[in-house]
Design a protein around this motif. Structure first.
Motif, short mmCIF file in Angstrom:
data_model
loop_
_atom_site.label_atom_id
_atom_site.label_comp_id
_atom_site.label_asym_id
_atom_site.label_seq_id
_atom_site.Cartn_x
_atom_site.Cartn_y
_atom_site.Cartn_z
N GLU A 4 -4.05 3.02 23.84
CA GLU A 4 -4.40 1.61 23.93
C GLU A 4 -4.11 0.93 22.59
O GLU A 4 -4.35 1.50 21.53
CB GLU A 4 -5.89 1.55 24.27
CG GLU A 4 -6.41 0.21 24.62
CD GLU A 4 -7.81 0.31 25.20
OE1 GLU A 4 -7.97 0.00 26.37
OE2 GLU A 4 -8.74 0.71 24.46
N SER A 5 -3.63 -0.31 22.65
CA SER A 5 -3.37 -1.05 21.42
C SER A 5 -4.70 -1.39 20.74
O SER A 5 -5.75 -1.47 21.39
CB SER A 5 -2.60 -2.34 21.72
OG SER A 5 -3.48 -3.33 22.23
N PHE B 31 -6.96 -4.14 31.37
CA PHE B 31 -6.70 -4.79 30.08
C PHE B 31 -5.21 -4.64 29.77
O PHE B 31 -4.68 -3.53 29.86
CB PHE B 31 -7.53 -4.12 28.98
CG PHE B 31 -9.01 -4.25 29.20
CD1 PHE B 31 -9.75 -5.18 28.49
CD2 PHE B 31 -9.68 -3.43 30.11
CE1 PHE B 31 -11.12 -5.30 28.69
CE2 PHE B 31 -11.04 -3.55 30.31
CZ PHE B 31 -11.76 -4.48 29.60
N PHE B 32 -4.56 -5.74 29.37
CA PHE B 32 -3.13 -5.73 29.10
C PHE B 32 -2.83 -6.44 27.79
O PHE B 32 -3.16 -7.62 27.64
CB PHE B 32 -2.36 -6.44 30.22
CG PHE B 32 -2.61 -5.88 31.59
CD1 PHE B 32 -1.89 -4.79 32.04
CD2 PHE B 32 -3.58 -6.44 32.41
CE1 PHE B 32 -2.11 -4.27 33.31
CE2 PHE B 32 -3.81 -5.93 33.68
CZ PHE B 32 -3.08 -4.84 34.13
N PHE C 255 -4.79 -9.85 28.01
CA PHE C 255 -5.24 -10.34 29.31
C PHE C 255 -6.23 -9.34 29.89
O PHE C 255 -6.04 -8.13 29.77
CB PHE C 255 -4.06 -10.43 30.30
CG PHE C 255 -3.18 -11.61 30.07
CD1 PHE C 255 -3.48 -12.84 30.62
CD2 PHE C 255 -2.02 -11.48 29.32
CE1 PHE C 255 -2.65 -13.92 30.42
CE2 PHE C 255 -1.18 -12.56 29.11
CZ PHE C 255 -1.50 -13.78 29.66
N VAL C 256 -7.28 -9.87 30.51
CA VAL C 256 -8.26 -9.02 31.19
C VAL C 256 -8.36 -9.50 32.63
O VAL C 256 -8.62 -10.68 32.88
CB VAL C 256 -9.65 -9.10 30.53
CG1 VAL C 256 -10.64 -8.21 31.28
CG2 VAL C 256 -9.57 -8.72 29.06
N LEU C 257 -8.13 -8.58 33.57
CA LEU C 257 -8.41 -8.85 34.97
C LEU C 257 -9.76 -8.21 35.26
O LEU C 257 -10.00 -7.06 34.89
CB LEU C 257 -7.35 -8.23 35.88
CG LEU C 257 -5.92 -8.71 35.67
CD1 LEU C 257 -4.98 -7.95 36.62
CD2 LEU C 257 -5.81 -10.20 35.89
N HIS D 234 -9.08 -13.41 32.11
CA HIS D 234 -9.39 -13.91 30.77
C HIS D 234 -8.17 -13.66 29.87
O HIS D 234 -7.61 -12.57 29.90
CB HIS D 234 -10.58 -13.18 30.17
CG HIS D 234 -11.88 -13.48 30.82
ND1 HIS D 234 -13.01 -12.72 30.59
CD2 HIS D 234 -12.26 -14.46 31.68
CE1 HIS D 234 -14.03 -13.22 31.29
NE2 HIS D 234 -13.59 -14.26 31.97
N LEU D 235 -7.81 -14.65 29.12
CA LEU D 235 -6.78 -14.50 28.09
C LEU D 235 -7.46 -14.65 26.75
O LEU D 235 -8.07 -15.69 26.45
CB LEU D 235 -5.68 -15.55 28.25
CG LEU D 235 -4.67 -15.64 27.10
CD1 LEU D 235 -3.93 -14.31 26.93
CD2 LEU D 235 -3.71 -16.79 27.31
N TRP D 236 -7.40 -13.60 25.94
CA TRP D 236 -7.99 -13.59 24.61
C TRP D 236 -6.91 -13.72 23.56
O TRP D 236 -5.84 -13.12 23.68
CB TRP D 236 -8.74 -12.29 24.37
CG TRP D 236 -10.02 -12.17 25.13
CD1 TRP D 236 -10.22 -11.54 26.32
CD2 TRP D 236 -11.27 -12.73 24.75
NE1 TRP D 236 -11.53 -11.66 26.69
CE2 TRP D 236 -12.20 -12.38 25.75
CE3 TRP D 236 -11.69 -13.48 23.65
CZ2 TRP D 236 -13.53 -12.76 25.68
CZ3 TRP D 236 -13.03 -13.86 23.58
CH2 TRP D 236 -13.93 -13.50 24.59
#
Length: 130
Positions: free
Chosen positions: A3-4, A73-74, A82-84, A103-105
Motif C-alpha cells: 500500500e502507498s 482505497f485507491f 479515493f475511498v469507496l 471520498h476523494l482525499w
C-alpha cells in the motif's frame, strides 16, 4: 503489492473510527471538508473544529448511530486517495440502512488537507426521516 504511504494514511483514519488522537495527528489545520449538496448538512467546512461542531455536531444527534466505513482505497497520483465505502446509519426509531459513498482525499506533507464527498444522500435522508 504494498500500500502507498498516502493510502495507508487515509486507511488509518477510517480504521480508527475517527479517534481523536488520530484526527489530531493526521488532519491538517487548514482542512477543507466538502460535503455534497443534498446530504444532511451538506456544505463546505474549514478546519476540524468546524467539522466537529457544524457538521458532525448537527448530524450525529439526528441518528442512533452513524458511521463511515472505507471498503476500498485507491492511490491517485502523488497527493490523492479515493475511498469507496458506505455509511451505516441507524435512525432513532431503529431503521437501518447502508448508503454508498466516494471520498476523494488530498494529502500534503503527510496530512489530510481536503475531503470531497459524494454519497447516496437519498438513502441517508430516508433513514433520517423514518
Amino acid at each position: 503489492m504494498s500500500e502507498s504511504p498516502n493510502t495507508a494514511l487515509v486507511r488509518r483514519l477510517y480504521d480508527s473510527g475517527m479517534a481523536p488522537e488520530v484526527t489530531a495527528e493526521i488532519l491538517a489545520p487548514d482542512l477543507v471538508w466538502d460535503i455534497t449538496p443534498g446530504f444532511p448538512y451538506g456544505g463546505i467546512y474549514h478546519g476540524w473544529e468546524s467539522v466537529g461542531r457544524d457538521f458532525f455536531g448537527r448530524l450525529l444527534p439526528d441518528f442512533a448511530s452513524f458511521a463511515g466505513n472505507g471498503d476500498q482505497f485507491f492511490a491517485a497520483g502523488d497527493d490523492h486517495v479515493f475511498v469507496l465505502g458506505h455509511y451505516h446509519a441507524v435512525s432513532k426509531t431503529g431503521t437501518e440502512a447502508d448508503a454508498r459513498f466516494i471520498h476523494l482525499w488530498t494529502i500534503r506533507d503527510r496530512k489530510l488537507t481536503h475531503l470531497r464527498q459524494a454519497a447516496d444522500s437519498h438513502v441517508v435522508r430516508e433513514v433520517l426521516n423514518s
